[in-house]
Design a protein around this motif. Structure first.
Motif, PDB file in Angstrom:
ATOM      1  N   VAL A 260       0.832  -1.201   0.000  1.00 50.46           N
ATOM      2  CA  VAL A 260       0.000   0.000   0.000  1.00 50.46           C
ATOM      3  C   VAL A 260       0.868   1.253   0.000  1.00 50.46           C
ATOM      4  O   VAL A 260       0.610   2.216  -0.739  1.00 50.46           O
ATOM      5  CB  VAL A 260      -0.939  -0.010   1.228  1.00 50.46           C
ATOM      6  N   ILE A 261       1.932   1.249   0.797  1.00 51.69           N
ATOM      7  CA  ILE A 261       2.834   2.408   0.851  1.00 51.69           C
ATOM      8  C   ILE A 261       3.530   2.606  -0.489  1.00 51.69           C
ATOM      9  O   ILE A 261       3.699   3.733  -0.959  1.00 51.69           O
ATOM     10  CB  ILE A 261       3.851   2.229   1.993  1.00 51.69           C
ATOM     11  N   SER A 262       3.920   1.502  -1.120  1.00 46.10           N
ATOM     12  CA  SER A 262       4.553   1.601  -2.433  1.00 46.10           C
ATOM     13  C   SER A 262       3.596   2.207  -3.463  1.00 46.10           C
ATOM     14  O   SER A 262       3.990   3.070  -4.261  1.00 46.10           O
ATOM     15  CB  SER A 262       5.020   0.216  -2.883  1.00 46.10           C
ATOM     16  N   ASN A 263       2.330   1.774  -3.436  1.00 43.70           N
ATOM     17  CA  ASN A 263       1.348   2.352  -4.353  1.00 43.70           C
ATOM     18  C   ASN A 263       1.115   3.830  -4.066  1.00 43.70           C
ATOM     19  O   ASN A 263       0.976   4.641  -4.987  1.00 43.70           O
ATOM     20  CB  ASN A 263       0.024   1.590  -4.244  1.00 43.70           C
ATOM     21  N   LEU A 264       1.089   4.176  -2.791  1.00 41.23           N
ATOM     22  CA  LEU A 264       0.857   5.568  -2.422  1.00 41.23           C
ATOM     23  C   LEU A 264       1.995   6.460  -2.914  1.00 41.23           C
ATOM     24  O   LEU A 264       1.765   7.612  -3.323  1.00 41.23           O
ATOM     25  CB  LEU A 264       0.709   5.665  -0.901  1.00 41.23           C
ATOM     26  N   ASN A 265       3.199   5.929  -2.881  1.00 43.39           N
ATOM     27  CA  ASN A 265       4.331   6.704  -3.408  1.00 43.39           C
ATOM     28  C   ASN A 265       4.199   6.930  -4.918  1.00 43.39           C
ATOM     29  O   ASN A 265       4.610   7.975  -5.435  1.00 43.39           O
ATOM     30  CB  ASN A 265       5.650   5.978  -3.115  1.00 43.39           C
ATOM     31  N   GLN A 266       3.622   5.960  -5.609  1.00 42.84           N
ATOM     32  CA  GLN A 266       3.468   6.090  -7.063  1.00 42.84           C
ATOM     33  C   GLN A 266       2.329   7.024  -7.448  1.00 42.84           C
ATOM     34  O   GLN A 266       2.260   7.477  -8.593  1.00 42.84           O
ATOM     35  CB  GLN A 266       3.240   4.710  -7.668  1.00 42.84           C
ATOM     36  N   TYR A 267       1.432   7.300  -6.516  1.00 44.17           N
ATOM     37  CA  TYR A 267       0.302   8.170  -6.816  1.00 44.17           C
ATOM     38  C   TYR A 267       0.669   9.649  -6.802  1.00 44.17           C
ATOM     39  O   TYR A 267      -0.164  10.487  -7.148  1.00 44.17           O
ATOM     40  CB  TYR A 267      -0.834   7.931  -5.824  1.00 44.17           C
ATOM     41  N   SER A 268       1.880   9.982  -6.402  1.00 46.21           N
ATOM     42  CA  SER A 268       2.290  11.386  -6.403  1.00 46.21           C
ATOM     43  C   SER A 268       2.400  11.885  -7.847  1.00 46.21           C
ATOM     44  O   SER A 268       3.022  11.245  -8.705  1.00 46.21           O
ATOM     45  CB  SER A 268       3.642  11.543  -5.693  1.00 46.21           C
ATOM     46  N   VAL A 269       1.790  13.059  -8.115  1.00 39.68           N
ATOM     47  CA  VAL A 269       1.764  13.605  -9.479  1.00 39.68           C
ATOM     48  C   VAL A 269       2.898  14.584  -9.712  1.00 39.68           C
ATOM     49  O   VAL A 269       2.967  15.198 -10.794  1.00 39.68           O
ATOM     50  CB  VAL A 269       0.415  14.305  -9.745  1.00 39.68           C
ATOM     51  N   ALA A 270       3.784  14.760  -8.742  1.00 41.39           N
ATOM     52  CA  ALA A 270       4.871  15.726  -8.899  1.00 41.39           C
ATOM     53  C   ALA A 270       5.745  15.410 -10.114  1.00 41.39           C
ATOM     54  O   ALA A 270       6.078  16.324 -10.891  1.00 41.39           O
ATOM     55  CB  ALA A 270       5.710  15.790  -7.629  1.00 41.39           C
ATOM     56  N   LEU A 318       5.548  26.298 -12.534  1.00 35.91           N
ATOM     57  CA  LEU A 318       5.063  24.942 -12.278  1.00 35.91           C
ATOM     58  C   LEU A 318       6.199  23.977 -11.970  1.00 35.91           C
ATOM     59  O   LEU A 318       6.098  23.142 -11.063  1.00 35.91           O
ATOM     60  CB  LEU A 318       4.276  24.432 -13.490  1.00 35.91           C
ATOM     61  N   LYS A 319       7.289  24.094 -12.727  1.00 37.72           N
ATOM     62  CA  LYS A 319       8.413  23.176 -12.503  1.00 37.72           C
ATOM     63  C   LYS A 319       9.042  23.414 -11.132  1.00 37.72           C
ATOM     64  O   LYS A 319       9.448  22.465 -10.438  1.00 37.72           O
ATOM     65  CB  LYS A 319       9.457  23.343 -13.594  1.00 37.72           C
ATOM     66  N   GLN A 320       9.136  24.655 -10.718  1.00 45.44           N
ATOM     67  CA  GLN A 320       9.692  24.949  -9.405  1.00 45.44           C
ATOM     68  C   GLN A 320       8.815  24.356  -8.298  1.00 45.44           C
ATOM     69  O   GLN A 320       9.322  23.773  -7.338  1.00 45.44           O
ATOM     70  CB  GLN A 320       9.819  26.464  -9.223  1.00 45.44           C
ATOM     71  N   ALA A 321       7.486  24.519  -8.445  1.00 46.47           N
ATOM     72  CA  ALA A 321       6.576  23.940  -7.453  1.00 46.47           C
ATOM     73  C   ALA A 321       6.678  22.420  -7.437  1.00 46.47           C
ATOM     74  O   ALA A 321       6.677  21.786  -6.365  1.00 46.47           O
ATOM     75  CB  ALA A 321       5.142  24.379  -7.743  1.00 46.47           C
ATOM     76  N   ALA A 322       6.779  21.809  -8.610  1.00 45.77           N
ATOM     77  CA  ALA A 322       6.895  20.347  -8.680  1.00 45.77           C
ATOM     78  C   ALA A 322       8.222  19.870  -8.104  1.00 45.77           C
ATOM     79  O   ALA A 322       8.284  18.843  -7.409  1.00 45.77           O
ATOM     80  CB  ALA A 322       6.752  19.876 -10.124  1.00 45.77           C
ATOM     81  N   ASP A 323       9.290  20.616  -8.367  1.00 48.70           N
ATOM     82  CA  ASP A 323      10.604  20.229  -7.827  1.00 48.70           C
ATOM     83  C   ASP A 323      10.629  20.320  -6.301  1.00 48.70           C
ATOM     84  O   ASP A 323      11.332  19.544  -5.634  1.00 48.70           O
ATOM     85  CB  ASP A 323      11.691  21.115  -8.422  1.00 48.70           C
ATOM     86  N   GLU A 324       9.891  21.276  -5.750  1.00 45.94           N
ATOM     87  CA  GLU A 324       9.823  21.365  -4.288  1.00 45.94           C
ATOM     88  C   GLU A 324       9.173  20.123  -3.690  1.00 45.94           C
ATOM     89  O   GLU A 324       9.596  19.628  -2.643  1.00 45.94           O
ATOM     90  CB  GLU A 324       9.046  22.618  -3.888  1.00 45.94           C
ATOM     91  N   VAL A 325       8.148  19.624  -4.375  1.00 46.22           N
ATOM     92  CA  VAL A 325       7.513  18.389  -3.898  1.00 46.22           C
ATOM     93  C   VAL A 325       8.454  17.205  -4.087  1.00 46.22           C
ATOM     94  O   VAL A 325       8.576  16.340  -3.211  1.00 46.22           O
ATOM     95  CB  VAL A 325       6.181  18.150  -4.637  1.00 46.22           C
ATOM     96  N   LEU A 326       9.133  17.165  -5.233  1.00 47.33           N
ATOM     97  CA  LEU A 326      10.075  16.058  -5.472  1.00 47.33           C
ATOM     98  C   LEU A 326      11.246  16.087  -4.500  1.00 47.33           C
ATOM     99  O   LEU A 326      11.860  15.047  -4.224  1.00 47.33           O
ATOM    100  CB  LEU A 326      10.596  16.132  -6.909  1.00 47.33           C
ATOM    101  N   ALA A 327      11.573  17.273  -3.976  1.00 44.95           N
ATOM    102  CA  ALA A 327      12.697  17.387  -3.036  1.00 44.95           C
ATOM    103  C   ALA A 327      12.343  16.905  -1.644  1.00 44.95           C
ATOM    104  O   ALA A 327      13.241  16.758  -0.794  1.00 44.95           O
ATOM    105  CB  ALA A 327      13.171  18.839  -2.974  1.00 44.95           C
ATOM    106  N   LEU A 328      11.057  16.681  -1.374  1.00 42.94           N
ATOM    107  CA  LEU A 328      10.665  16.165  -0.061  1.00 42.94           C
ATOM    108  C   LEU A 328      11.291  14.797   0.167  1.00 42.94           C
ATOM    109  O   LEU A 328      11.347  13.959  -0.731  1.00 42.94           O
ATOM    110  CB  LEU A 328       9.144  16.067   0.042  1.00 42.94           C
ATOM    111  N   GLU A 329      11.772  14.587   1.400  1.00 43.35           N
ATOM    112  CA  GLU A 329      12.440  13.323   1.710  1.00 43.35           C
ATOM    113  C   GLU A 329      11.438  12.172   1.655  1.00 43.35           C
ATOM    114  O   GLU A 329      10.402  12.204   2.333  1.00 43.35           O
ATOM    115  CB  GLU A 329      13.065  13.385   3.099  1.00 43.35           C
ATOM    116  N   PRO A 330      11.698  11.180   0.850  1.00 42.82           N
ATOM    117  CA  PRO A 330      10.758  10.056   0.763  1.00 42.82           C
ATOM    118  C   PRO A 330      10.773   9.249   2.055  1.00 42.82           C
ATOM    119  O   PRO A 330      11.744   9.300   2.832  1.00 42.82           O
ATOM    120  CB  PRO A 330      11.313   9.230  -0.414  1.00 42.82           C
ATOM    121  N   PRO A 331       9.735   8.506   2.322  1.00 36.65           N
ATOM    122  CA  PRO A 331       9.705   7.704   3.557  1.00 36.65           C
ATOM    123  C   PRO A 331      10.776   6.624   3.534  1.00 36.65           C
ATOM    124  O   PRO A 331      11.083   6.052   2.484  1.00 36.65           O
ATOM    125  CB  PRO A 331       8.296   7.094   3.549  1.00 36.65           C
ATOM    126  N   GLN A 332      11.338   6.397   4.710  1.00 40.11           N
ATOM    127  CA  GLN A 332      12.355   5.360   4.814  1.00 40.11           C
ATOM    128  C   GLN A 332      11.713   3.989   4.582  1.00 40.11           C
ATOM    129  O   GLN A 332      10.631   3.700   5.097  1.00 40.11           O
ATOM    130  CB  GLN A 332      13.005   5.405   6.196  1.00 40.11           C
TER     131      GLN A 332
END
Length: 438
Positions: A260-270, A318-332
């Motif tokens: 479920v966590i793996s699927n949730l990570n894939q649902y990010s539209v960033a 838009l790219k700057q906003a998306a990059d900010e989301v992509l820069a968030l630390e993914p869950p361990q």
């Protein structure tokens, strides 16, 4: 003899007499304590062996006869080792008179204590708190999974927030298209070249907005499913019954939650928004200018250039906003690793200090007896040092010595009579001459 003892006693100082009495008193106490010390030491060794057996049983995967005898053999070896080791120390260390001997046996005691802790105490702790330690491991694993689920959900929601940025960009181009249709933008009313460029980008952004909105139900469904699995895992943590069986069900639920966590990570539209933002100005298909005259065509060309500049600016935003989301630390990455009770009490030793203290105390309590006995023996030697044998004799010792002398004289008399009898049997004349002489 009595005169000598009296003189010796009168020659003692008050301090010497007090030390002698103290030594005698301590010797009496030690003689009484020695009657049950071996039995007490045996009880401690057997108790430690029993808990060691329980701890070893949790480590052996096989439950057959061989595993049973292996656990019994190990626990017996531990009991015998503890009894023999502390018996040696109780006898030898207190008797050491030299500093080198005392230090050497003290070091041996420390090394032996560490060996006992290594072979027995941690298994005793596993028997005392093994199930609770495994349950704590399950609880910590649930916390890790919950943190990973929450973090994945937050990242996915941050990606969904990009939909508002896409919506604002689409509404801006839609407003420009309306202005172009009315002739307020390029000066030529209608749906000409500029209008088609604006409509093209408007449709691209509308499609992107629809894709982002379509991910929202998937994210919420995955988050609800993850929370439901977490609830079952928490229930398994505190449920009654053997913890080994609960661990199996817990492992199955953890695999589902990881999916479920793996699927949730894939649902990010960033990532999708980032790629779309990069393609936004690059994918413009410039139409042929359709103005009635050169002035209108020049106005259209200028307006299209302004539209491209606006596209480039929106793209960077838009790219700057998306990059900010992509820069968030993914869950361990979290995975449940089954653990034995013996390993669990070591990993979470800080949470089970009382159990560890009891497990170590039952093995190392004789060390206190060793040092108590050493102190008592040192006090006895201190009370007797500097005194001769005559000065340390008590009335009981004197009576025992007199009785011993009488026994020796009686034995010697019997021996002399036997010698004379044998001599007379061989040659009776010496006895006749001796009687005549008398």
């Amino acid at each position: 003899m009595r005169h000598k003892v009296t003189e010796a006693t009168q020659g003692l100082t008050a301090a010497e007499a007090k030390g002698l009495r103290t030594a005698k008193e301590l010797e009496g106490h030690l003689a009484w304590l020695d009657t049950f010390t071996p039995a007490a030491l045996g009880v401690l060794a057997i108790a430690s062996g029993i808990y060691t057996y329980l701890g070893v049983s949790t480590l052996l995967e096989d439950t057959g006869a061989m595993s049973f005898f292996a656990a019994v053999a190990y626990s017996i070896a531990v009991s015998v080792g503890i009894f023999v080791f502390w018996s040696y120390m109780l006898r030898l260390l207190p008797s050491m008179r030299s500093a080198a001997g005392f230090i050497g046996l003290t070091v041996s005691t420390i090394v032996g204590s560490l060996a006992i802790v290594a072979m027995s105490s941690w298994l005793n702790a596993a028997a005392l708190a093994g199930s609770a330690a495994v349950e704590q491991h399950l609880d910590y694993t649930v916390r890790d999974y919950q943190a990973a689920l929450e973090q994945s959900h937050d990242i996915a929601l941050s990606g969904q927030a990009l939909g508002r940025e896409v919506q604002r960009a689409r509404e801006a181009f839609e407003a420009l298209a309306d202005q172009e249709r009315s002739g307020e933008l390029s000066g030529a009313a209608g749906e000409g070249a500029v209008f088609r460029v604006l409509t093209q980008k408007n449709e691209e952004l509308r499609n992107l907005e629809g894709q982002i909105a379509g991910q929202q139900p998937l994210i919420e469904a995955a988050y609800e499913e993850g929370n439901a699995i977490l609830g079952r895992m928490r229930a398994l943590t505190v449920a009654p019954g053997p913890v080994e069986q609960r661990s199996v069900a817990f492992s199955e639920e953890s695999v589902r939650l990881a999916g479920v966590i793996s699927n949730l990570n894939q649902y990010s539209v960033a990532p999708l928004v980032s790629r779309a933002a990069a393609d936004l100005p690059a994918s413009v298909v410039l139409p042929e200018l359709d103005g009635r005259n050169s002035a209108v065509r020049d106005a259209q060309s200028s307006t299209i250039a302004s539209v491209l500049d606006a596209l480039d600016q929106r793209s960077r935003t838009l790219k700057q906003a998306a990059d900010e989301v992509l820069a968030l630390e993914p869950p361990q990455e979290t995975a449940y690793n089954p653990i034995s009770s013996a390993d669990a009490v070591i990993r979470y030793a800080g949470s089970f200090v009382p159990s560890w203290s009891g497990a170590i105390a039952i093995d190392l309590l004789p060390a206190i007896l060793v040092f108590v006995l050493a102190i008592a023996q040192a006090a006895i030697r201190s009370g007797r040092d500097g005194l001769s044998i005559e000065e340390t004799l008590t009335l009981a010792d004197l009576k025992a010595a007199i009785n011993a002398m009488k026994d020796v004289e009686a034995t010697m008399g019997v021996a002399d009579g036997e010698i004379q009898r044998r001599v007379a049997a061989i040659d009776p004349e010496p006895l006749v001459r001796q009687d005549a002489a008398e």
